[in-house]
Design a protein around this motif. Sequence first.
Motif, PDB file in Angstrom:
ATOM      1  N   GLU A  13     -65.201  66.213 -15.935  1.00  0.00           N
ATOM      2  CA  GLU A  13     -63.833  65.733 -16.141  1.00  0.00           C
ATOM      3  C   GLU A  13     -63.827  64.454 -16.974  1.00  0.00           C
ATOM      4  O   GLU A  13     -62.979  64.286 -17.864  1.00  0.00           O
ATOM      5  CB  GLU A  13     -63.156  65.497 -14.795  1.00  0.00           C
ATOM      6  N   LYS A  14     -64.759  63.557 -16.693  1.00  0.00           N
ATOM      7  CA  LYS A  14     -64.836  62.322 -17.461  1.00  0.00           C
ATOM      8  C   LYS A  14     -65.219  62.599 -18.913  1.00  0.00           C
ATOM      9  O   LYS A  14     -64.645  62.031 -19.844  1.00  0.00           O
ATOM     10  CB  LYS A  14     -65.847  61.355 -16.836  1.00  0.00           C
ATOM     11  N   PHE A  15     -66.192  63.497 -19.117  1.00  0.00           N
ATOM     12  CA  PHE A  15     -66.626  63.831 -20.466  1.00  0.00           C
ATOM     13  C   PHE A  15     -65.487  64.436 -21.282  1.00  0.00           C
ATOM     14  O   PHE A  15     -65.255  64.059 -22.435  1.00  0.00           O
ATOM     15  CB  PHE A  15     -67.814  64.795 -20.406  1.00  0.00           C
ATOM     16  N   VAL A  16     -64.751  65.360 -20.684  1.00  0.00           N
ATOM     17  CA  VAL A  16     -63.651  66.019 -21.388  1.00  0.00           C
ATOM     18  C   VAL A  16     -62.547  65.020 -21.715  1.00  0.00           C
ATOM     19  O   VAL A  16     -61.944  65.074 -22.801  1.00  0.00           O
ATOM     20  CB  VAL A  16     -63.102  67.197 -20.558  1.00  0.00           C
ATOM     21  N   SER A  17     -62.288  64.083 -20.810  1.00  0.00           N
ATOM     22  CA  SER A  17     -61.243  63.088 -21.082  1.00  0.00           C
ATOM     23  C   SER A  17     -61.623  62.208 -22.274  1.00  0.00           C
ATOM     24  O   SER A  17     -60.774  61.873 -23.113  1.00  0.00           O
ATOM     25  CB  SER A  17     -61.002  62.221 -19.844  1.00  0.00           C
ATOM     26  N   ILE A  18     -62.911  61.848 -22.370  1.00  0.00           N
ATOM     27  CA  ILE A  18     -63.381  61.055 -23.517  1.00  0.00           C
ATOM     28  C   ILE A  18     -63.304  61.894 -24.789  1.00  0.00           C
ATOM     29  O   ILE A  18     -62.916  61.409 -25.852  1.00  0.00           O
ATOM     30  CB  ILE A  18     -64.817  60.551 -23.274  1.00  0.00           C
ATOM     31  N   LEU A  19     -63.663  63.163 -24.670  1.00  0.00           N
ATOM     32  CA  LEU A  19     -63.609  64.079 -25.818  1.00  0.00           C
ATOM     33  C   LEU A  19     -62.189  64.153 -26.378  1.00  0.00           C
ATOM     34  O   LEU A  19     -61.981  64.074 -27.601  1.00  0.00           O
ATOM     35  CB  LEU A  19     -64.088  65.460 -25.367  1.00  0.00           C
ATOM     36  N   LYS A  20     -61.225  64.274 -25.497  1.00  0.00           N
ATOM     37  CA  LYS A  20     -59.827  64.378 -25.922  1.00  0.00           C
ATOM     38  C   LYS A  20     -59.335  63.083 -26.579  1.00  0.00           C
ATOM     39  O   LYS A  20     -58.506  63.114 -27.492  1.00  0.00           O
ATOM     40  CB  LYS A  20     -58.945  64.725 -24.726  1.00  0.00           C
ATOM     41  N   GLU A  21     -59.859  61.948 -26.100  1.00  0.00           N
ATOM     42  CA  GLU A  21     -59.433  60.661 -26.630  1.00  0.00           C
ATOM     43  C   GLU A  21     -59.996  60.392 -28.027  1.00  0.00           C
ATOM     44  O   GLU A  21     -59.395  59.666 -28.813  1.00  0.00           O
ATOM     45  CB  GLU A  21     -59.878  59.529 -25.698  1.00  0.00           C
ATOM     46  N   THR A  22     -61.151  60.960 -28.319  1.00  0.00           N
ATOM     47  CA  THR A  22     -61.890  60.542 -29.515  1.00  0.00           C
ATOM     48  C   THR A  22     -61.921  61.554 -30.657  1.00  0.00           C
ATOM     49  O   THR A  22     -62.172  61.165 -31.804  1.00  0.00           O
ATOM     50  CB  THR A  22     -63.352  60.218 -29.132  1.00  0.00           C
ATOM     51  N   PHE A  23     -61.673  62.844 -30.400  1.00  0.00           N
ATOM     52  CA  PHE A  23     -61.967  63.819 -31.445  1.00  0.00           C
ATOM     53  C   PHE A  23     -61.010  63.713 -32.643  1.00  0.00           C
ATOM     54  O   PHE A  23     -61.354  64.123 -33.750  1.00  0.00           O
ATOM     55  CB  PHE A  23     -61.976  65.246 -30.865  1.00  0.00           C
ATOM     56  N   GLU A  24     -59.816  63.162 -32.461  1.00  0.00           N
ATOM     57  CA  GLU A  24     -58.874  63.063 -33.569  1.00  0.00           C
ATOM     58  C   GLU A  24     -58.854  61.685 -34.223  1.00  0.00           C
ATOM     59  O   GLU A  24     -58.134  61.484 -35.186  1.00  0.00           O
ATOM     60  CB  GLU A  24     -57.458  63.408 -33.075  1.00  0.00           C
ATOM     61  N   SER A  25     -59.637  60.761 -33.706  1.00  0.00           N
ATOM     62  CA  SER A  25     -59.619  59.408 -34.279  1.00  0.00           C
ATOM     63  C   SER A  25     -60.306  59.398 -35.641  1.00  0.00           C
ATOM     64  O   SER A  25     -61.128  60.262 -35.960  1.00  0.00           O
ATOM     65  CB  SER A  25     -60.319  58.430 -33.338  1.00  0.00           C
ATOM     66  N   ASN A  26     -59.983  58.400 -36.426  1.00  0.00           N
ATOM     67  CA  ASN A  26     -60.605  58.225 -37.750  1.00  0.00           C
ATOM     68  C   ASN A  26     -61.751  57.231 -37.697  1.00  0.00           C
ATOM     69  O   ASN A  26     -62.253  56.821 -38.742  1.00  0.00           O
ATOM     70  CB  ASN A  26     -59.539  57.764 -38.761  1.00  0.00           C
ATOM     71  N   GLU A  27     -62.131  56.835 -36.496  1.00  0.00           N
ATOM     72  CA  GLU A  27     -63.208  55.860 -36.313  1.00  0.00           C
ATOM     73  C   GLU A  27     -64.531  56.568 -36.028  1.00  0.00           C
ATOM     74  O   GLU A  27     -64.568  57.755 -35.689  1.00  0.00           O
ATOM     75  CB  GLU A  27     -62.877  54.926 -35.140  1.00  0.00           C
ATOM     76  N   ALA A  28     -65.613  55.814 -36.163  1.00  0.00           N
ATOM     77  CA  ALA A  28     -66.920  56.308 -35.718  1.00  0.00           C
ATOM     78  C   ALA A  28     -66.913  56.338 -34.189  1.00  0.00           C
ATOM     79  O   ALA A  28     -66.484  55.383 -33.540  1.00  0.00           O
ATOM     80  CB  ALA A  28     -68.034  55.403 -36.227  1.00  0.00           C
ATOM     81  N   GLU A  29     -67.364  57.440 -33.620  1.00  0.00           N
ATOM     82  CA  GLU A  29     -67.349  57.606 -32.159  1.00  0.00           C
ATOM     83  C   GLU A  29     -68.704  58.118 -31.691  1.00  0.00           C
ATOM     84  O   GLU A  29     -69.163  59.159 -32.134  1.00  0.00           O
ATOM     85  CB  GLU A  29     -66.258  58.598 -31.733  1.00  0.00           C
ATOM     86  N   LEU A  30     -69.324  57.361 -30.786  1.00  0.00           N
ATOM     87  CA  LEU A  30     -70.611  57.757 -30.209  1.00  0.00           C
ATOM     88  C   LEU A  30     -70.424  57.941 -28.702  1.00  0.00           C
ATOM     89  O   LEU A  30     -70.056  57.005 -27.992  1.00  0.00           O
ATOM     90  CB  LEU A  30     -71.677  56.691 -30.464  1.00  0.00           C
TER      91      LEU A  30
END
Length: 590
Positions: free
Chosen positions: A49-66
Motif C-alpha cells: 500500500e505504501k509503495f503504490v501510494s508513492i508510485l501514484k504520487e511520483t509517476f506523473e511528476s516532471n522531476e527526477a524520482e528515486l
Amino acid sequence: MDIQLITDNQKCFVSTLSRLRESSKDAVVSANFVDPYTMYMHVDRPVQEKFVSILKETFESNEAELILLCGSVGDGKSHMLSYCRDKYPEMMEKFQVHNDSTASLYIDKPASYTLMKIMENFADDKIDQSNRKVILAINLGTLNNFLEADEEGRFGKLKEYVDCAGILDETISVSEHSKHFHCVNFADYRLYELAPYGKVTSRYIRGILDKITAQTSENEFYSEYCKNCINCDAKDICPVCLNYQLLSNEKIQQGIVGAVVESMVKNKLIVSTRTLLNMIYEIVVDERYRDRERDSAEPRKIPQNMTSVKYCESLLPNTLFGKKNSSEVLDAMGTIDPMRIRNEKIDDFFIYYENSDDIVNIFEENLPEYRTLLNRLKDRDFSDKSNHAVKEEILKIFVRTCWLTEARNDLLPRDKDYEEYMRALYAWNIGNHLALKDVYSIVEKGILSWNGQVNQDEMQLPSGSKKSDFHLVQKIEIKKKADNLPRQPQEELCSFKDELRLKYRYSGFCEAELDVDFSLYRLLKKVLNGYVPSINDKRVNVKCVEFINKISRGGTKMEKIYIRDLSQKNAKEYRLSYDEDYGYSFEVMD
C-alpha cells in the motif's frame, strides 16, 4: 500409494505442493514477468500500500524520482514489483526498475559500476535538471557502502535524505518528505500485526494459508487435491492428504500463525515469504519417509509401506514441532514445542496416559474434530508393550494438536512471559509509558542483580569467583526515562519496532538505552529469581553487559564500597570509604 496404482490421468498431489518448496522455480519471481500462479498467490500487504501510494504520487511528476525499495532476500520485493507491473502498467512503465543492486548489467564491469550508472542522474549536480524515474531494490548494506564510497560528496542530497529518514538506523524509517527521494523499507514491516493488549494477528500468513487451501476452482492446490487425493485408494491413511485437510482447518491455521510469530519473537527469527512457503510444504509433505528407491523429481508417498511410527511422525502437528535439522524455521518451532511444557496438571496427565490402554478414546473425547488422524491406528492393542513407541507418538500428536487448537488450556497454558512481553511491546510502540511501569522495574532490578543478589539501589561488583563468600557492593540509583517512546495511534500496528528500547538515567544526568528482546527479558526475570548468568549468557547479551558496565560507572564505588562477609553464620558488613582530604577509612557496619 504404489506408483503402479496411479492412472494416466492421476498424479500424486505432492508434485503440485512442491511448487511451495524453496528449491522450486516458482520460489524465485521475476520483477518483469507475471504468471497466473504468481497473481493467484498474491496477498495484499501494508508495505505494498505504501509503495503504490508513492508510485501514484511520483509517476506523473516532471522531476527526477528515486524510489528505494529496501529489504532482504526472499521477502517479496520481486513479487510485489511483478504484481504492480501487471496491476498498474501505465505507472510502472514510467520507471526503470533495477531489482538487484548486487548484479551487474555489464559483462566486464562490477555491480558497483552498474549502480553508479543508475544513480548518475541523482547526483547533486544533475538531479534538478533530470526527470529520470528509477525504482531501485537495494539492501541496506549495499546502500550504506554506496554512500560511504562517495568520497567526492556527489550524492550529498541522497545522503541527507537517508540520514533524516533514519533508513540505515535500527529504528522504523520516518516518512521524510523529499522532492526527489522516497523509500519503502520491507524491514519496517513485520509478517504479523500487534493489536491492543499484545494480541497477535497476521493477515499475511493467514492470507497465504487461505490461498493454498481455498475451495475454489482458481486454487490449483485444491483442484489437484480433489482430482487426485479424493480418488486415491490411500486417502484415509496418507499423511499428505490428512495434513492438507488439517491445513484447511481454521483453528489449525490460527494455531500455525501463533506458533510462527512466537518462534520469530523468541528466536529473533526473520521469516521471508519464500521461507514461509517452504515451511508450509515441509509440514504437509514429510520427505523423510518418501520411497527412496523410486525417488524422482516428483516424490511419491506410499502410505501402505509406512510403519505406524513413521505415519504418526509425518502428521502435521508432529512435522511442525518435531522436525530437526530440516530448516531454520522448523528448528525454531522446536524451541516452542508444547511437549516442553511442564506443570503439575500436564505431569499428572502424562502419568494417566502412560497407564491407560484406551488411547484412541482419550484422543477422540478431547479432539473429536480430528479423530480421523487415528483411523489407521484404531485396531491397535495398546496394552501390548510392542506398541509403546506408537503410543508415545500419539501422545505428541495429542499435546501438539491441543496446543494449536487451544483445546486444553488447563493442561497447556500459554507462556505468561511471552504474553507479558507482547503486551509491553504494543505499549512501547504506542507510547503508553504507564503500561510499561512493571517492565521498566523488572529490567532495572535484573541489571542491578546481574552480578549477584542485592538490596534496593545497589549493584554487586563482578567477582573473580562465583563461589566467593565476600561480595563487593556499591550504592547506585537509576531512574526510568520514557521520552524515547514512539507515538502511534492506539490501533492494530503493522509497522513497529520488535524490541523494547528502554531508557534510564544514572549519575543524576547521564542517560543510556538498552534494547530488550524477549530472550533478554526472560533472562533478567530469571536473574531476579537468583539465576547467575553464564559465560554464554554474557556472550549472547554483550550489549546488555556493556550497558551494565556503563551505568556501573555512575555508582558510589569510587567513594564507598560495601563488603559483605557471608562466610560466617551471621553475615557481617564492612564499608571502605575514600575522602580526598583524609584518604581511606574502614568501618564495621552494624
